[in-house]
Design a protein around this motif. Structure first.
Motif, PDB file in Angstrom:
ATOM      1  N   LYS A   3     -10.463   4.582 -10.822  1.00 55.84           N
ATOM      2  CA  LYS A   3      -9.855   4.780  -9.503  1.00 55.84           C
ATOM      3  C   LYS A   3      -9.804   3.475  -8.724  1.00 55.84           C
ATOM      4  O   LYS A   3      -8.815   3.184  -8.045  1.00 55.84           O
ATOM      5  N   GLY A   4     -10.873   2.679  -8.806  1.00 57.40           N
ATOM      6  CA  GLY A   4     -10.896   1.407  -8.095  1.00 57.40           C
ATOM      7  C   GLY A   4      -9.765   0.499  -8.542  1.00 57.40           C
ATOM      8  O   GLY A   4      -9.075  -0.119  -7.718  1.00 57.40           O
ATOM      9  N   ASN A   5      -9.548   0.430  -9.855  1.00 61.06           N
ATOM     10  CA  ASN A   5      -8.456  -0.387 -10.387  1.00 61.06           C
ATOM     11  C   ASN A   5      -7.102   0.171  -9.978  1.00 61.06           C
ATOM     12  O   ASN A   5      -6.182  -0.578  -9.631  1.00 61.06           O
ATOM     13  N   SER A   6      -6.977   1.501 -10.036  1.00 63.20           N
ATOM     14  CA  SER A   6      -5.708   2.139  -9.689  1.00 63.20           C
ATOM     15  C   SER A   6      -5.358   1.920  -8.220  1.00 63.20           C
ATOM     16  O   SER A   6      -4.211   1.581  -7.882  1.00 63.20           O
ATOM     17  N   ASP A   7      -6.333   2.121  -7.341  1.00 69.44           N
ATOM     18  CA  ASP A   7      -6.095   1.940  -5.908  1.00 69.44           C
ATOM     19  C   ASP A   7      -5.769   0.481  -5.582  1.00 69.44           C
ATOM     20  O   ASP A   7      -4.902   0.193  -4.740  1.00 69.44           O
ATOM     21  N   TYR A   8      -6.472  -0.435  -6.246  1.00 71.46           N
ATOM     22  CA  TYR A   8      -6.202  -1.856  -6.026  1.00 71.46           C
ATOM     23  C   TYR A   8      -4.783  -2.209  -6.463  1.00 71.46           C
ATOM     24  O   TYR A   8      -4.043  -2.890  -5.736  1.00 71.46           O
ATOM     25  N   THR A   9      -4.379  -1.730  -7.634  1.00 70.50           N
ATOM     26  CA  THR A   9      -3.051  -2.031  -8.163  1.00 70.50           C
ATOM     27  C   THR A   9      -1.956  -1.526  -7.236  1.00 70.50           C
ATOM     28  O   THR A   9      -0.931  -2.190  -7.027  1.00 70.50           O
ATOM     29  N   ARG A  10      -2.173  -0.349  -6.649  1.00 74.11           N
ATOM     30  CA  ARG A  10      -1.182   0.225  -5.742  1.00 74.11           C
ATOM     31  C   ARG A  10      -0.975  -0.662  -4.511  1.00 74.11           C
ATOM     32  O   ARG A  10       0.156  -0.981  -4.142  1.00 74.11           O
ATOM     33  N   ILE A  11      -2.066  -1.075  -3.892  1.00 76.66           N
ATOM     34  CA  ILE A  11      -1.940  -1.897  -2.688  1.00 76.66           C
ATOM     35  C   ILE A  11      -1.485  -3.312  -3.036  1.00 76.66           C
ATOM     36  O   ILE A  11      -0.732  -3.937  -2.290  1.00 76.66           O
ATOM     37  N   ASP A  12      -1.923  -3.809  -4.183  1.00 71.21           N
ATOM     38  CA  ASP A  12      -1.486  -5.130  -4.623  1.00 71.21           C
ATOM     39  C   ASP A  12       0.042  -5.171  -4.727  1.00 71.21           C
ATOM     40  O   ASP A  12       0.671  -6.154  -4.316  1.00 71.21           O
ATOM     41  N   GLY A  13       0.632  -4.110  -5.264  1.00 69.72           N
ATOM     42  CA  GLY A  13       2.085  -4.049  -5.368  1.00 69.72           C
ATOM     43  C   GLY A  13       2.754  -4.086  -3.999  1.00 69.72           C
ATOM     44  O   GLY A  13       3.811  -4.716  -3.827  1.00 69.72           O
ATOM     45  N   MET A  14       2.152  -3.423  -3.035  1.00 70.32           N
ATOM     46  CA  MET A  14       2.689  -3.423  -1.676  1.00 70.32           C
ATOM     47  C   MET A  14       2.650  -4.827  -1.074  1.00 70.32           C
ATOM     48  O   MET A  14       3.595  -5.269  -0.410  1.00 70.32           O
ATOM     49  N   ILE A  15       1.557  -5.535  -1.328  1.00 67.27           N
ATOM     50  CA  ILE A  15       1.400  -6.877  -0.776  1.00 67.27           C
ATOM     51  C   ILE A  15       2.376  -7.854  -1.414  1.00 67.27           C
ATOM     52  O   ILE A  15       2.999  -8.675  -0.736  1.00 67.27           O
ATOM     53  N   ALA A  61      -7.352 -27.268 -10.134  1.00 71.82           N
ATOM     54  CA  ALA A  61      -8.047 -26.319  -9.265  1.00 71.82           C
ATOM     55  C   ALA A  61      -8.430 -26.954  -7.929  1.00 71.82           C
ATOM     56  O   ALA A  61      -8.300 -26.333  -6.871  1.00 71.82           O
ATOM     57  N   VAL A  62      -8.900 -28.197  -7.972  1.00 78.34           N
ATOM     58  CA  VAL A  62      -9.315 -28.885  -6.744  1.00 78.34           C
ATOM     59  C   VAL A  62      -8.105 -29.219  -5.878  1.00 78.34           C
ATOM     60  O   VAL A  62      -8.123 -29.015  -4.653  1.00 78.34           O
ATOM     61  N   ALA A  63      -7.041 -29.723  -6.506  1.00 80.19           N
ATOM     62  CA  ALA A  63      -5.848 -30.123  -5.751  1.00 80.19           C
ATOM     63  C   ALA A  63      -5.189 -28.934  -5.056  1.00 80.19           C
ATOM     64  O   ALA A  63      -4.665 -29.062  -3.943  1.00 80.19           O
ATOM     65  N   THR A  64      -5.208 -27.772  -5.708  1.00 80.63           N
ATOM     66  CA  THR A  64      -4.547 -26.590  -5.136  1.00 80.63           C
ATOM     67  C   THR A  64      -5.501 -25.684  -4.363  1.00 80.63           C
ATOM     68  O   THR A  64      -5.074 -24.651  -3.844  1.00 80.63           O
ATOM     69  N   PHE A  65      -6.762 -26.066  -4.266  1.00 83.77           N
ATOM     70  CA  PHE A  65      -7.743 -25.214  -3.597  1.00 83.77           C
ATOM     71  C   PHE A  65      -7.360 -24.898  -2.151  1.00 83.77           C
ATOM     72  O   PHE A  65      -7.363 -23.726  -1.748  1.00 83.77           O
ATOM     73  N   PRO A  66      -7.017 -25.913  -1.324  1.00 86.29           N
ATOM     74  CA  PRO A  66      -6.642 -25.577   0.063  1.00 86.29           C
ATOM     75  C   PRO A  66      -5.374 -24.730   0.132  1.00 86.29           C
ATOM     76  O   PRO A  66      -5.235 -23.884   1.025  1.00 86.29           O
ATOM     77  N   CYS A  67      -4.472 -24.928  -0.819  1.00 82.22           N
ATOM     78  CA  CYS A  67      -3.243 -24.119  -0.864  1.00 82.22           C
ATOM     79  C   CYS A  67      -3.605 -22.659  -1.120  1.00 82.22           C
ATOM     80  O   CYS A  67      -3.084 -21.741  -0.470  1.00 82.22           O
ATOM     81  N   SER A  68      -4.503 -22.457  -2.074  1.00 80.30           N
ATOM     82  CA  SER A  68      -4.910 -21.103  -2.451  1.00 80.30           C
ATOM     83  C   SER A  68      -5.729 -20.429  -1.371  1.00 80.30           C
ATOM     84  O   SER A  68      -5.609 -19.212  -1.162  1.00 80.30           O
ATOM     85  N   GLN A  69      -6.549 -21.197  -0.671  1.00 76.65           N
ATOM     86  CA  GLN A  69      -7.342 -20.607   0.400  1.00 76.65           C
ATOM     87  C   GLN A  69      -6.440 -20.009   1.476  1.00 76.65           C
ATOM     88  O   GLN A  69      -6.696 -18.916   1.986  1.00 76.65           O
ATOM     89  N   ALA A  70      -5.373 -20.733   1.803  1.00 78.46           N
ATOM     90  CA  ALA A  70      -4.451 -20.250   2.828  1.00 78.46           C
ATOM     91  C   ALA A  70      -3.722 -18.993   2.355  1.00 78.46           C
ATOM     92  O   ALA A  70      -3.600 -18.013   3.102  1.00 78.46           O
ATOM     93  N   ALA A  71      -3.232 -19.015   1.105  1.00 84.74           N
ATOM     94  CA  ALA A  71      -2.506 -17.855   0.571  1.00 84.74           C
ATOM     95  C   ALA A  71      -3.427 -16.656   0.410  1.00 84.74           C
ATOM     96  O   ALA A  71      -3.048 -15.511   0.698  1.00 84.74           O
ATOM     97  N   ASP A  72      -4.652 -16.914  -0.040  1.00 84.06           N
ATOM     98  CA  ASP A  72      -5.613 -15.824  -0.222  1.00 84.06           C
ATOM     99  C   ASP A  72      -5.989 -15.187   1.111  1.00 84.06           C
ATOM    100  O   ASP A  72      -6.240 -13.977   1.182  1.00 84.06           O
ATOM    101  N   LYS A  73      -6.030 -15.988   2.153  1.00 84.50           N
ATOM    102  CA  LYS A  73      -6.345 -15.458   3.489  1.00 84.50           C
ATOM    103  C   LYS A  73      -5.263 -14.469   3.924  1.00 84.50           C
ATOM    104  O   LYS A  73      -5.562 -13.392   4.463  1.00 84.50           O
ATOM    105  N   VAL A  74      -4.018 -14.823   3.686  1.00 85.40           N
ATOM    106  CA  VAL A  74      -2.915 -13.926   4.038  1.00 85.40           C
ATOM    107  C   VAL A  74      -3.014 -12.646   3.213  1.00 85.40           C
ATOM    108  O   VAL A  74      -2.867 -11.535   3.734  1.00 85.40           O
ATOM    109  N   TYR A  75      -3.279 -12.807   1.923  1.00 88.19           N
ATOM    110  CA  TYR A  75      -3.390 -11.647   1.030  1.00 88.19           C
ATOM    111  C   TYR A  75      -4.498 -10.704   1.494  1.00 88.19           C
ATOM    112  O   TYR A  75      -4.305  -9.495   1.591  1.00 88.19           O
TER     113      TYR A  75
END
Length: 278
Positions: free
Chosen positions: A141-153, A234-248
């Motif tokens: 259920k946890g995976n299913s519920d996550y997948t559903r909202i992930d698709g919405m995002i 990973a280091v070069a894109t870390f700040p990029c990912s932090q910003a995108a992950d915050k929105v997510y």
């Protein structure tokens, strides 16, 4: 006598809590420490069930240390710059497990048919216990519920905008990829080819063990170069990912709702007005 219709078991409150917990872990709303705790508790429960199952079949079995089954040291952590600096995205990292010798002496005492029956029972108990533990922890259920909202995002314009911002940020850091997923996919493909080459090497016609493979990989110039490349990405894109992950994560909290967050013990914070800026 007519067959009775099987009763459909409803999800228990405990299972619902665990499913919600897993959902928030997968979304990155809960910290990496919670991910490690969840996986360790799940493994410990499965081992507890295996021990009971084996006893019922007439064998001794001591539940293993869950940390001998779950790597809580090198498992991927997108939220930590320190992790990125040491392990990159975790692609070329080797898992670290604690030793487990709880059943060595007993297994050494078994011979012939008794040993075969033990192995057969252990395989059966491990399978059934894994299924039961996963059910108790609401994994499906946890995976299913996550997948559903992930698709919405993923289809939400706000996250798509954050994704475009990530690509621009990553490009400025020297990595031209449309997303972190595509960057990691490209690195994984390169790593698979590299490991195929290293693992194909044999000594006296014998395939190398996992520990031998690790030693040989770490001493391989190509592997060392890939490891440096992965860490740099990973280091070069870390700040990029932090910003995108915050929105997510803000969107995930919005879609899941304040009541669900409160039930999971997640602090409810109003999203910043500029959350879509990435």
């Amino acid at each position: 006598m007519p067959c009775s219709t099987p009763t459909i078991q409803e999800e228990s409150p405990a299972q619902a809590v665990q499913a919600r917990r897993l959902e928030l872990i997968l979304a990155g709303v809960l910290p990496q420490s919670e991910n490690n705790r969840f996986n360790t508790e799940l493994a410990a429960r499965a081992e507890e069930l295996i021990a009971a199952c084996m006893s019922g079949k007439g064998f001794q079995y001591t539940a293993k240390n869950p940390r001998s089954l779950v790597d809580t040291t090198t498992s991927t952590d997108f939220s930590s710059l320190t992790y990125a600096q040491s392990n990159g995205f975790g692609i070329s990292s080797w898992p670290i497990f604690e030793p487990s010798h709880e059943n060595d002496a007993y297994e050494a005492s078994l011979v012939g048919e008794r040993m075969q029956k033990y192995n057969s029972a252990l395989s059966s108990c491990a399978d059934s216990s894994g299924v039961r533990a996963a059910k108790e922890f609401g994994v499906k259920k946890g995976n299913s519920d996550y997948t559903r909202i992930d698709g919405m995002i993923l289809s939400d314009p706000r996250y798509q905008s954050a994704g475009s911002t990530w690509a621009e940020c990553a490009k400025s850091g020297g990595f031209s990829y449309p997303s972190r997923i595509s960057l990691i996919a490209g690195l994984r493909k390169e790593h698979q080819a590299l490991m195929k080459r290293i693992s194909s090497q044999v000594i006296s016609g014998k395939e190398v063990s996992q520990s031998e493979l690790e030693v040989r990989a770490k001493s391989d110039a190509g592997y060392q170069e890939f490891n440096r490349k992965e860490i740099a990405a990973a280091v070069a894109t870390f700040p990029c990912s932090q910003a995108a992950d915050k929105v997510y994560q803000d969107l995930f909290k919005e879609f899941i709702g304040p009541e669900a967050l409160a039930e999971a013990g997640v602090p409810i914070v109003e999203p910043h007005s500029n959350a879509t800026s990435g």
